[in-house]
Design a protein around this motif. Sequence first.
Motif, mmCIF file in Angstrom:
data_model
loop_
_atom_site.group_PDB
_atom_site.id
_atom_site.type_symbol
_atom_site.label_atom_id
_atom_site.label_comp_id
_atom_site.label_asym_id
_atom_site.label_seq_id
_atom_site.Cartn_x
_atom_site.Cartn_y
_atom_site.Cartn_z
ATOM 1 N N UNK A 5 22.220 -36.562 25.074
ATOM 2 C CA UNK A 5 21.854 -37.530 24.035
ATOM 3 C C UNK A 5 22.061 -36.930 22.639
ATOM 4 N N UNK A 6 21.763 -35.654 22.473
ATOM 5 C CA UNK A 6 22.025 -35.006 21.187
ATOM 6 C C UNK A 6 23.522 -34.954 20.906
ATOM 7 N N UNK A 7 24.312 -34.691 21.929
ATOM 8 C CA UNK A 7 25.763 -34.662 21.748
ATOM 9 C C UNK A 7 26.282 -36.027 21.314
ATOM 10 N N UNK A 8 25.738 -37.090 21.915
ATOM 11 C CA UNK A 8 26.144 -38.448 21.528
ATOM 12 C C UNK A 8 25.746 -38.721 20.079
ATOM 13 N N UNK A 9 24.529 -38.329 19.714
ATOM 14 C CA UNK A 9 24.073 -38.535 18.335
ATOM 15 C C UNK A 9 24.929 -37.751 17.343
ATOM 16 N N UNK A 10 25.314 -36.552 17.713
ATOM 17 C CA UNK A 10 26.174 -35.741 16.842
ATOM 18 C C UNK A 10 27.522 -36.428 16.672
ATOM 19 N N UNK A 11 28.085 -36.908 17.764
ATOM 20 C CA UNK A 11 29.378 -37.590 17.694
ATOM 21 C C UNK A 11 29.284 -38.819 16.810
ATOM 22 N N UNK A 12 28.216 -39.592 16.969
ATOM 23 C CA UNK A 12 28.031 -40.781 16.125
ATOM 24 C C UNK A 12 27.895 -40.402 14.663
ATOM 25 N N UNK A 13 27.112 -39.367 14.394
ATOM 26 C CA UNK A 13 26.910 -38.933 13.005
ATOM 27 C C UNK A 13 28.225 -38.455 12.402
ATOM 28 N N UNK A 40 20.625 -29.735 19.369
ATOM 29 C CA UNK A 40 21.525 -29.650 20.528
ATOM 30 C C UNK A 40 21.568 -28.221 21.069
ATOM 31 N N UNK A 41 21.586 -27.246 20.192
ATOM 32 C CA UNK A 41 21.595 -25.846 20.628
ATOM 33 C C UNK A 41 20.295 -25.497 21.344
ATOM 34 N N UNK A 42 19.183 -25.985 20.808
ATOM 35 C CA UNK A 42 17.900 -25.751 21.471
ATOM 36 C C UNK A 42 17.882 -26.422 22.845
ATOM 37 N N UNK A 43 18.441 -27.617 22.919
ATOM 38 C CA UNK A 43 18.520 -28.315 24.207
ATOM 39 C C UNK A 43 19.422 -27.551 25.172
#
Length: 148
Positions: A112-120, A13-16
Amino acid sequence: MAKQSTQTLTLLNQLAADEVEAAMQALAQAMQQLEQAQQQQVMLAQYQQEYEQQWQQVVQNGLKADLYRNFQGFFSQLELAVRTQNAQIEQCQAIVQQQRLRLQEKQRKQKSYEVLITRAQTSQAKAENKRDQKMMDEFASRARRARW
């Protein structure tokens, strides 16, 4: 394991986010170049208009053949410069559009990375709650057995 997955996603996410920032800077630069090209076009158009006015005055007063050729040659060069500037503006507009699309794509990737992080994180929190509940149930069960 889930913690490591979250850390990996956070890094991605940081790279994105860095890519989004770079895309924003590229878009700003493209927009600045477009604005400069448009300003040059305005200046050329004004110059062309002034030159046409001068031409009209000279024609009314009569002019010699060599002066006529000079005016015509310069005027054709000026028209070429205007056409070239118009082409450059079109090119700048295309680049701005490409940069906008690139920025949108990078923003979608980051989202999308933020959503994946939230899900995780949600999954990890549920697992921790389940583990805590199991420990509490086991503790309560032992406490009841100890009373009897």
